[in-house]
Design a protein around this motif. Structure first.
Motif, PDB file in Angstrom:
ATOM      1  N   PHE A 296      94.215 -22.942  54.767  1.00  0.00           N
ATOM      2  CA  PHE A 296      95.226 -22.920  53.280  1.00  0.00           C
ATOM      3  C   PHE A 296      96.467 -23.925  53.757  1.00  0.00           C
ATOM      4  O   PHE A 296      97.164 -24.019  52.551  1.00  0.00           O
ATOM      5  N   VAL A 297      96.340 -24.952  55.454  1.00  0.00           N
ATOM      6  CA  VAL A 297      97.170 -26.339  55.400  1.00  0.00           C
ATOM      7  C   VAL A 297      96.675 -26.618  53.871  1.00  0.00           C
ATOM      8  O   VAL A 297      97.422 -27.184  53.363  1.00  0.00           O
ATOM      9  N   LEU A 298      95.565 -27.522  54.049  1.00  0.00           N
ATOM     10  CA  LEU A 298      95.669 -28.202  53.244  1.00  0.00           C
ATOM     11  C   LEU A 298      95.699 -28.281  51.857  1.00  0.00           C
ATOM     12  O   LEU A 298      95.760 -28.643  51.339  1.00  0.00           O
ATOM     13  N   ASP A 299      94.809 -26.557  51.097  1.00  0.00           N
ATOM     14  CA  ASP A 299      95.477 -26.543  49.949  1.00  0.00           C
ATOM     15  C   ASP A 299      97.389 -26.556  49.264  1.00  0.00           C
ATOM     16  O   ASP A 299      97.210 -27.163  48.409  1.00  0.00           O
ATOM     17  N   GLU A 300      97.890 -25.568  50.551  1.00  0.00           N
ATOM     18  CA  GLU A 300      98.977 -26.541  50.368  1.00  0.00           C
ATOM     19  C   GLU A 300      99.301 -27.650  50.342  1.00  0.00           C
ATOM     20  O   GLU A 300     100.576 -27.948  49.585  1.00  0.00           O
ATOM     21  N   MET A 301      98.776 -28.571  51.154  1.00  0.00           N
ATOM     22  CA  MET A 301      99.400 -29.848  51.298  1.00  0.00           C
ATOM     23  C   MET A 301      99.050 -30.439  49.874  1.00  0.00           C
ATOM     24  O   MET A 301      99.310 -31.508  49.405  1.00  0.00           O
ATOM     25  N   VAL A 302      98.141 -30.322  49.218  1.00  0.00           N
ATOM     26  CA  VAL A 302      97.202 -30.191  48.373  1.00  0.00           C
ATOM     27  C   VAL A 302      98.120 -30.601  46.623  1.00  0.00           C
ATOM     28  O   VAL A 302      98.295 -30.935  46.362  1.00  0.00           O
ATOM     29  N   VAL A 303      98.860 -29.438  46.650  1.00  0.00           N
ATOM     30  CA  VAL A 303     100.126 -28.984  46.604  1.00  0.00           C
ATOM     31  C   VAL A 303     101.971 -29.702  46.588  1.00  0.00           C
ATOM     32  O   VAL A 303     102.134 -30.189  45.565  1.00  0.00           O
ATOM     33  N   PHE A 304     101.760 -29.502  47.503  1.00  0.00           N
ATOM     34  CA  PHE A 304     103.267 -29.955  48.254  1.00  0.00           C
ATOM     35  C   PHE A 304     104.202 -31.639  48.328  1.00  0.00           C
ATOM     36  O   PHE A 304     104.601 -31.635  47.998  1.00  0.00           O
ATOM     37  N   VAL A 305     102.602 -32.540  48.715  1.00  0.00           N
ATOM     38  CA  VAL A 305     102.856 -33.545  49.014  1.00  0.00           C
ATOM     39  C   VAL A 305     103.288 -34.454  47.608  1.00  0.00           C
ATOM     40  O   VAL A 305     103.733 -34.633  47.522  1.00  0.00           O
ATOM     41  N   PRO A 306     102.346 -34.139  47.193  1.00  0.00           N
ATOM     42  CA  PRO A 306     102.687 -34.879  45.445  1.00  0.00           C
ATOM     43  C   PRO A 306     104.140 -34.417  44.697  1.00  0.00           C
ATOM     44  O   PRO A 306     104.824 -35.225  44.137  1.00  0.00           O
ATOM     45  N   MET A 307     104.220 -32.763  45.159  1.00  0.00           N
ATOM     46  CA  MET A 307     105.887 -32.464  44.361  1.00  0.00           C
ATOM     47  C   MET A 307     106.586 -32.588  45.204  1.00  0.00           C
ATOM     48  O   MET A 307     107.682 -34.024  44.953  1.00  0.00           O
ATOM     49  N   LEU A 308     106.173 -33.598  46.155  1.00  0.00           N
ATOM     50  CA  LEU A 308     107.820 -33.770  47.146  1.00  0.00           C
ATOM     51  C   LEU A 308     107.495 -35.421  47.223  1.00  0.00           C
ATOM     52  O   LEU A 308     109.220 -35.769  46.864  1.00  0.00           O
ATOM     53  N   LEU A 309     106.774 -36.124  46.658  1.00  0.00           N
ATOM     54  CA  LEU A 309     106.356 -37.616  46.413  1.00  0.00           C
ATOM     55  C   LEU A 309     107.390 -38.032  45.264  1.00  0.00           C
ATOM     56  O   LEU A 309     108.320 -38.547  45.058  1.00  0.00           O
ATOM     57  N   LEU A 310     106.775 -36.807  43.718  1.00  0.00           N
ATOM     58  CA  LEU A 310     107.711 -36.574  42.831  1.00  0.00           C
ATOM     59  C   LEU A 310     109.054 -36.353  43.041  1.00  0.00           C
ATOM     60  O   LEU A 310     110.171 -37.274  42.345  1.00  0.00           O
ATOM     61  N   ALA A 311     109.275 -35.376  43.451  1.00  0.00           N
ATOM     62  CA  ALA A 311     110.847 -35.502  43.827  1.00  0.00           C
ATOM     63  C   ALA A 311     111.732 -36.665  44.310  1.00  0.00           C
ATOM     64  O   ALA A 311     112.931 -36.460  43.978  1.00  0.00           O
ATOM     65  N   ILE A 312     111.336 -37.271  45.415  1.00  0.00           N
ATOM     66  CA  ILE A 312     111.515 -38.151  46.250  1.00  0.00           C
ATOM     67  C   ILE A 312     112.197 -39.516  44.995  1.00  0.00           C
ATOM     68  O   ILE A 312     113.074 -39.911  45.270  1.00  0.00           O
ATOM     69  N   ALA A 313     110.903 -39.722  44.242  1.00  0.00           N
ATOM     70  CA  ALA A 313     111.140 -40.638  43.319  1.00  0.00           C
ATOM     71  C   ALA A 313     112.003 -40.286  42.349  1.00  0.00           C
ATOM     72  O   ALA A 313     112.937 -41.814  42.105  1.00  0.00           O
TER      73      ALA A 313
ATOM     74  N   LEU B 192     110.785 -27.005  43.900  1.00  0.00           N
ATOM     75  CA  LEU B 192     110.134 -25.574  44.526  1.00  0.00           C
ATOM     76  C   LEU B 192     108.524 -24.800  43.271  1.00  0.00           C
ATOM     77  O   LEU B 192     108.038 -23.449  43.172  1.00  0.00           O
ATOM     78  N   ALA B 193     109.744 -24.568  42.101  1.00  0.00           N
ATOM     79  CA  ALA B 193     109.544 -24.156  41.089  1.00  0.00           C
ATOM     80  C   ALA B 193     107.722 -24.524  40.548  1.00  0.00           C
ATOM     81  O   ALA B 193     106.308 -23.620  40.497  1.00  0.00           O
ATOM     82  N   LEU B 194     107.608 -25.983  40.878  1.00  0.00           N
ATOM     83  CA  LEU B 194     106.568 -26.850  40.102  1.00  0.00           C
ATOM     84  C   LEU B 194     105.620 -26.196  41.332  1.00  0.00           C
ATOM     85  O   LEU B 194     104.692 -26.180  41.556  1.00  0.00           O
ATOM     86  N   ASP B 195     105.748 -26.475  42.416  1.00  0.00           N
ATOM     87  CA  ASP B 195     104.912 -26.040  43.861  1.00  0.00           C
ATOM     88  C   ASP B 195     104.642 -24.454  43.596  1.00  0.00           C
ATOM     89  O   ASP B 195     103.177 -24.366  44.218  1.00  0.00           O
ATOM     90  N   PHE B 196     105.705 -23.862  43.169  1.00  0.00           N
ATOM     91  CA  PHE B 196     104.867 -22.451  43.431  1.00  0.00           C
ATOM     92  C   PHE B 196     103.769 -21.871  42.035  1.00  0.00           C
ATOM     93  O   PHE B 196     102.468 -22.009  42.038  1.00  0.00           O
ATOM     94  N   LEU B 197     103.743 -22.586  41.058  1.00  0.00           N
ATOM     95  CA  LEU B 197     103.215 -22.803  39.838  1.00  0.00           C
ATOM     96  C   LEU B 197     102.037 -23.635  40.450  1.00  0.00           C
ATOM     97  O   LEU B 197     100.461 -23.285  39.858  1.00  0.00           O
TER      98      LEU B 197
END
Length: 203
Positions: free
Chosen positions: A22-39, A63-68
């Motif tokens: 569960f944690v790994l799948d969350e990171m697969v989605v969240f980490v790229p979204m976070l890096l994109l938001a920072i950029a 948050l919307a992209l992370d949910f999708l």
């Protein structure tokens, strides 16, 4: 020594693996979204009073992209990839129906929708349900009539047998830690067979 209980193998077991998955799948989605938001914030942030509004837009968009993204990874991806999310493939887990078949897209959707229940109290509700249910199912699994099982690791010279591939359809072997899945000689769909390796006798 005769009569001594069998020793259990070490390891995470199905419940432990599912928590890591569960944690790994969350990171697969969240980490790229976070890096994109920072950029986006670094490259395009406005100066002056509009900065706060800009940050809010970026946050809500992320948050919307992370949910999708989570729905894609946990619903569409396993539906198209033999019942496995990316992390499930890495950890050799698979989602199957109680009959041992590949779940429908609706079943995957129900599982993810009911994460609202299993995720209560930071996921404690789902953990408790998995620990007390015989097949180590969270509430979403119970409703969708699915179960998460371990994929066996084995080698074979048979060209028709995928062997170590995580895409194989062979039924998983016993879970030495939690007894969460049946032995390979038992059919998952039989009513008198439990996923804890035990067998109920008809009355």
């Amino acid at each position: 020594m005769t009569g001594s209980p069998p020793r259990r193998r070490g390891g995470l077991g199905v419940v432990g693996r599912r928590l890591v998955q569960f944690v790994l799948d969350e990171m697969v989605v969240f980490v790229p979204m976070l890096l994109l938001a920072i950029a986006v914030v670094v490259l395009f942030h406005p100066r002056g009073p509009g900065l706060l509004t800009f940050l809010k837009v970026v946050l809500y968009t992320m948050l919307a992209l992370d949910f999708l993204g989570l729905w894609f990874v946990t619903v569409w991806w396993p539906y198209r990839h033999n019942g496995q999310t990316p992390a499930m493939r890495w950890l050799r887990l698979r989602i199957v129906t109680l009959e041992g078949a590949h779940p429908s897209l609706g079943a995957f959707a129900v599982r993810e929708l009911l994460m609202m229940v299993d995720g209560f109290a930071w996921g404690l509700a789902g953990i408790v349900v998995m620990l007390v249910t015989r097949r180590r199912q969270r509430f979403g699994d119970v409703v969708a009539r699915t179960v998460v099982v371990r994929v066996p690791r084995h080698r074979t010279d048979d060209p028709d047998d995928p062997g170590d591939s995580a895409d194989q359809s062979a039924f998983p072997g016993p879970d030495g830690d939690l007894g969460a899945v049946a032995g390979p000689q038992l059919a998952l769909g039989r009513a008198d067979v439990g996923l804890d390796g035990g067998q109920r006798h008809h009355e």
